[in-house]
Write a protein that holds these residues in place. Sequence first.
Motif, PDB file in Angstrom:
ATOM      1  N   GLU A   1       0.891  -1.182   0.047  1.00 40.29           N
ATOM      2  CA  GLU A   1       0.128  -0.058   0.044  1.00 40.29           C
ATOM      3  C   GLU A   1       0.897   1.152   0.032  1.00 40.29           C
ATOM      4  O   GLU A   1       0.362   2.370  -0.535  1.00 40.29           O
ATOM      5  CB  GLU A   1      -0.904   0.094   1.153  1.00 40.29           C
ATOM      6  N   ARG A   2       1.975   1.276   0.721  1.00 38.86           N
ATOM      7  CA  ARG A   2       2.707   2.367   0.941  1.00 38.86           C
ATOM      8  C   ARG A   2       3.582   2.668  -0.375  1.00 38.86           C
ATOM      9  O   ARG A   2       3.575   3.774  -0.780  1.00 38.86           O
ATOM     10  CB  ARG A   2       3.861   1.838   1.885  1.00 38.86           C
ATOM     11  N   TRP A   3       3.939   1.363  -1.009  1.00 32.71           N
ATOM     12  CA  TRP A   3       4.591   1.811  -2.361  1.00 32.71           C
ATOM     13  C   TRP A   3       3.729   2.611  -3.473  1.00 32.71           C
ATOM     14  O   TRP A   3       3.959   3.422  -3.995  1.00 32.71           O
ATOM     15  CB  TRP A   3       4.938   0.255  -2.995  1.00 32.71           C
ATOM     16  N   LEU A   4       2.362   2.068  -3.357  1.00 32.67           N
ATOM     17  CA  LEU A   4       1.202   2.642  -4.216  1.00 32.67           C
ATOM     18  C   LEU A   4       1.097   4.191  -3.999  1.00 32.67           C
ATOM     19  O   LEU A   4       1.052   4.907  -4.822  1.00 32.67           O
ATOM     20  CB  LEU A   4       0.046   1.580  -4.160  1.00 32.67           C
ATOM     21  N   GLU A   5       0.867   4.326  -2.639  1.00 32.22           N
ATOM     22  CA  GLU A   5       0.643   5.416  -2.141  1.00 32.22           C
ATOM     23  C   GLU A   5       1.739   6.632  -2.640  1.00 32.22           C
ATOM     24  O   GLU A   5       1.622   7.497  -3.188  1.00 32.22           O
ATOM     25  CB  GLU A   5       0.561   5.645  -0.671  1.00 32.22           C
ATOM     26  N   VAL A   6       3.160   6.035  -2.333  1.00 33.15           N
ATOM     27  CA  VAL A   6       4.274   6.961  -2.646  1.00 33.15           C
ATOM     28  C   VAL A   6       4.562   7.322  -4.256  1.00 33.15           C
ATOM     29  O   VAL A   6       4.394   8.256  -4.555  1.00 33.15           O
ATOM     30  CB  VAL A   6       5.382   6.559  -2.052  1.00 33.15           C
ATOM     31  N   LYS A   7       4.290   6.041  -4.951  1.00 30.55           N
ATOM     32  CA  LYS A   7       4.380   6.280  -6.474  1.00 30.55           C
ATOM     33  C   LYS A   7       3.299   7.219  -7.042  1.00 30.55           C
ATOM     34  O   LYS A   7       3.657   7.972  -7.804  1.00 30.55           O
ATOM     35  CB  LYS A   7       4.086   4.754  -7.069  1.00 30.55           C
ATOM     36  N   LYS A   8       2.272   7.377  -6.458  1.00 36.16           N
ATOM     37  CA  LYS A   8       1.296   8.401  -6.794  1.00 36.16           C
ATOM     38  C   LYS A   8       1.719   9.785  -6.946  1.00 36.16           C
ATOM     39  O   LYS A   8       1.361  10.461  -7.960  1.00 36.16           O
ATOM     40  CB  LYS A   8      -0.081   7.982  -6.301  1.00 36.16           C
ATOM     41  N   SER A   9       2.521   9.769  -5.942  1.00 39.94           N
ATOM     42  CA  SER A   9       2.765  11.391  -5.941  1.00 39.94           C
ATOM     43  C   SER A   9       4.237  11.644  -6.589  1.00 39.94           C
ATOM     44  O   SER A   9       4.775  12.712  -6.347  1.00 39.94           O
ATOM     45  CB  SER A   9       2.910  11.681  -4.288  1.00 39.94           C
ATOM     46  N   LEU A  10       4.727  10.597  -7.439  1.00 41.91           N
ATOM     47  CA  LEU A  10       5.933  10.767  -8.222  1.00 41.91           C
ATOM     48  C   LEU A  10       5.980  12.018  -8.722  1.00 41.91           C
ATOM     49  O   LEU A  10       7.159  12.899  -8.612  1.00 41.91           O
ATOM     50  CB  LEU A  10       6.139   9.555  -9.077  1.00 41.91           C
ATOM     51  N   PHE A  11       5.187  12.313  -9.766  1.00 42.20           N
ATOM     52  CA  PHE A  11       5.009  13.588 -10.434  1.00 42.20           C
ATOM     53  C   PHE A  11       5.513  14.990  -9.549  1.00 42.20           C
ATOM     54  O   PHE A  11       6.492  15.776  -9.833  1.00 42.20           O
ATOM     55  CB  PHE A  11       3.962  13.936 -11.323  1.00 42.20           C
ATOM     56  N   ALA A  12       4.480  15.037  -8.411  1.00 42.56           N
ATOM     57  CA  ALA A  12       4.531  16.150  -7.646  1.00 42.56           C
ATOM     58  C   ALA A  12       5.920  16.328  -6.988  1.00 42.56           C
ATOM     59  O   ALA A  12       6.490  17.215  -6.856  1.00 42.56           O
ATOM     60  CB  ALA A  12       3.415  16.111  -6.787  1.00 42.56           C
ATOM     61  N   ALA A  13       6.284  15.204  -6.477  1.00 45.59           N
ATOM     62  CA  ALA A  13       7.737  14.921  -5.877  1.00 45.59           C
ATOM     63  C   ALA A  13       8.961  15.414  -6.550  1.00 45.59           C
ATOM     64  O   ALA A  13       9.857  16.081  -6.417  1.00 45.59           O
ATOM     65  CB  ALA A  13       8.020  13.622  -5.418  1.00 45.59           C
ATOM     66  N   LEU A  14       8.878  15.053  -7.896  1.00 43.11           N
ATOM     67  CA  LEU A  14       9.709  15.405  -8.986  1.00 43.11           C
ATOM     68  C   LEU A  14       9.851  16.833  -9.530  1.00 43.11           C
ATOM     69  O   LEU A  14      10.947  17.442  -9.389  1.00 43.11           O
ATOM     70  CB  LEU A  14       9.482  14.642 -10.175  1.00 43.11           C
ATOM     71  N   LEU A  15       8.596  17.542  -9.321  1.00 45.94           N
ATOM     72  CA  LEU A  15       8.699  18.829  -9.728  1.00 45.94           C
ATOM     73  C   LEU A  15       9.170  19.627  -8.413  1.00 45.94           C
ATOM     74  O   LEU A  15       9.959  20.580  -8.502  1.00 45.94           O
ATOM     75  CB  LEU A  15       7.313  19.545  -9.905  1.00 45.94           C
ATOM     76  N   LYS A  16       8.765  19.171  -7.217  1.00 38.80           N
ATOM     77  CA  LYS A  16       9.327  19.776  -6.024  1.00 38.80           C
ATOM     78  C   LYS A  16      10.719  20.096  -6.061  1.00 38.80           C
ATOM     79  O   LYS A  16      11.380  20.698  -5.697  1.00 38.80           O
ATOM     80  CB  LYS A  16       8.594  19.353  -4.886  1.00 38.80           C
ATOM     81  N   LYS A  17      11.186  18.725  -6.287  1.00 40.85           N
ATOM     82  CA  LYS A  17      12.664  18.026  -6.128  1.00 40.85           C
ATOM     83  C   LYS A  17      13.518  19.431  -7.119  1.00 40.85           C
ATOM     84  O   LYS A  17      14.525  19.959  -6.817  1.00 40.85           O
ATOM     85  CB  LYS A  17      13.112  16.965  -6.660  1.00 40.85           C
ATOM     86  N   ALA A  18      12.819  19.842  -8.185  1.00 43.21           N
ATOM     87  CA  ALA A  18      13.329  20.571  -9.201  1.00 43.21           C
ATOM     88  C   ALA A  18      13.132  22.104  -8.911  1.00 43.21           C
ATOM     89  O   ALA A  18      13.423  22.950  -9.471  1.00 43.21           O
ATOM     90  CB  ALA A  18      12.992  20.282 -10.469  1.00 43.21           C
ATOM     91  N   GLY A  19      12.395  22.109  -7.704  1.00 40.28           N
ATOM     92  CA  GLY A  19      12.298  23.535  -7.022  1.00 40.28           C
ATOM     93  C   GLY A  19      10.972  24.419  -7.923  1.00 40.28           C
ATOM     94  O   GLY A  19      10.916  25.557  -7.898  1.00 40.28           O
ATOM     95  N   LEU A  20      10.281  23.337  -8.560  1.00 41.87           N
ATOM     96  CA  LEU A  20       8.874  23.878  -9.051  1.00 41.87           C
ATOM     97  C   LEU A  20       7.707  23.597  -8.375  1.00 41.87           C
ATOM     98  O   LEU A  20       7.642  22.705  -7.450  1.00 41.87           O
ATOM     99  CB  LEU A  20       8.961  23.226 -10.372  1.00 41.87           C
TER     100      LEU A  20
END
Length: 581
Positions: free
Chosen positions: A500-519
């Motif tokens: 469940e944890r994997w699925l939950e975290v993976k769903k937010s991959l896009f948002a996490a990626l953008l935040k990592k790039a400061g966007l």
Amino acid sequence: MPGLLRQEPEQGYHIFERPIESVAVVGAGPSGLPAARHLHEAGFRVRVFERQPYAGGTWTFEPDLPLQPKYPSVPPSIGDFVPSLPPENAEHLPFEKVQKDENSEERKEFSPPNPVYQSLTNNVPTPCMEFKDFPWPEGTEWHVSHTDISKYIQSYAVHFGLNEFTSYRTRVENISQLDPPPGQSQPRWRLTLRRVEDAPADSAKSTWWTEDFDAVVVASGHYGAPFIPKIEGVEAWAERWKDDIIHSRAYRSAEDYTGKTVLIVGTGTSGVDIARDISPHVTKIYQVRRNQLHGPDHYQRQRSFQLKMLPANGEHLPEIKRFLPLSGAEKDLSECRVECTDGRVVGGFDKIIFATGYQYSVPFLSDYHLDPNTLPHSPHQAPDRVLVTSGAGVSNLLRDVFYIPQPTLAFLGLSINTATFSFFEFQGLAITRVWQGWARLPDERGRRKEYERLVEAKGGGRFMHLMGHENEVAYVRETVDWLNADGARVGAPLIEGHSERWLEVKKSLFAALLKKAGLDPKEFGVKDDGEPPARVGDGVDGMIDPGEVKVQKDVERGGKPESIEHAAAANGAPVTVAAAA
Ligand SMILES: Cc1cc2nc3c(=O)[nH]c(=O)nc-3n(C[C@H](O)[C@H](O)[C@H](O)COP(=O)(O)OP(=O)(O)OC[C@H]3O[C@@H](n4cnc5c(N)ncnc54)[C@H](O)[C@@H]3O)c2cc1C
Ligand SMILES: NC(=O)c1ccc[n+]([C@@H]2O[C@H](COP(=O)([O-])OP(=O)(O)OC[C@H]3O[C@@H](n4cnc5c(N)ncnc54)[C@H](OP(=O)(O)O)[C@@H]3O)[C@@H](O)[C@H]2O)c1
């Protein structure tokens, strides 16, 4: 991916004529290691061969630069390396040879430094890049340095005792089938191996030998053979400006670009990440983007996100039509000019980085490669047997894994747009269970039908290997259901799917990626629950209108962008330039 592993009417199952006892694994990266663990625990005699001196695959940072590739790139059969075999007159193996290697070129060619740069962090959150039974240390951030990732992989190899049966500094130079016993069709596999070690007086010592196995897992990665597009004039420029033109695999540090004007070709993950890395240090970035998005919808969506990530001192250019001829009088690269496909002529670059990706290349299976514009010389190059043609993908595999004509040969790590570590471990578990007889494969007709359905649905080339979130989740669910259903027949322990944890975290991959790039994810149309916008262009200002986007399904280079340009030119149609800055 509905329909995978669908039972055909009157379909049978594959019968292994002899039990598999010994397995070779090519590569000690994030794909090869968990497979080696599961195979070893299942009782196979496993040997891992790795050309680097350590485990870790692509993730180990080496400040050294790889040798310059050819511009444009060489054919895929020698894309990663040119196999080196013992001399034909070698009377017996092992055969040894010591040769001068003053500039370490021989050793760099043997095991090239990885495409890792100082600032590289993971783009898939760590909870999704985790091996089974080997959690990241408590409190690990979602995005960590390549050093942490490399340590995590190396600790995995130590923890599960995998180094005990791994031969490092050893490259697989060739794999060939040995004739099966009379009346059988299941071959054994002979690996020709070469170990390269430092020798006194700036020399390198090569030792060749062979080992035979019942089955082979190829987990050699697909970021070893740079792809450099065939563009008029590129060869002459690369020859003249050897120190100023690189492929992204030789990018190491933003400081090297201080005060420069840089041309980056490609707006994929490397192109975008490198542009953002150098942006604070450079005067100006020109970044060459595709004239047209292509491929499946979610691929286009990712590419449109990446276009939006252009740094403030960056400017997009359309594709390059040609590198203008050199007069010979130019004193440096900045005096040279490129002509773009919209007719614009641009110059003033101090450095050029080709972030144009890689080719699939398995030079140690050279009989199974058929390069473009070459004639077949081996039965393994027939259309229903060949593995690599254009370098855009690996053909004739069931589920990206089992070689359809002979499923004692399997591949790992080919699929793209996945959380690689966990995804490839599920594929490794499938190999283990099939070869130990706990899960069944369809017979050859069934495997072929399933493959044909996949190519029909996804197109050939790289798109065949393209997953994306929904396909990845479905693929793993189907794999686990299949392995557990077949496993129940023999009392095998249950395999757990994504948590469940994997699925939950993976769903937010896009948002996490953008935040990592400061966007700000909201600016990109990413919703509060982390879901990216549903269609290409949705929520992304200035992106290509989905109505204009043409989906390509040709088999070369995964929807071959070159062919878009050629087709458009041939039809006299204008080439669309969208969202130019
Ligand atoms: C710059 C970059 C950043 C990336 N970032 C991410 C990320 O953030 N998240 C993510 O999930 N994925 C990422 N990836 C994808 C990455 O490739 C995977 O995470 C992972 O490394 C794939 O594992 P692998 O074992 O299949 O291949 P690799 O890691 O490439 O390992 C293959 C191994 O095989 C060895 N080998 C090759 N040929 C031979 C031979 N003939 N004989 C012996 N050994 C051989 C190689 O030396 C290597 O050690 C990134 C890739 C690159 C290039
Ligand atoms: N962790 C990280 O932050 C990180 C950083 C870098 C890389 N990576 C990973 O490394 C892997 C490789 O990524 P990559 O970016 O090197 O390769 P890639 O994904 O194949 O991207 C190559 C890019 O070059 C473009 N291209 C090819 N030919 C071109 C031409 N003639 N003109 C203009 N553009 C051209 C491609 O366009 P099309 O796609 O339209 O064909 C694509 O956008 C990926 O798995 C990626 O996720 C991760």
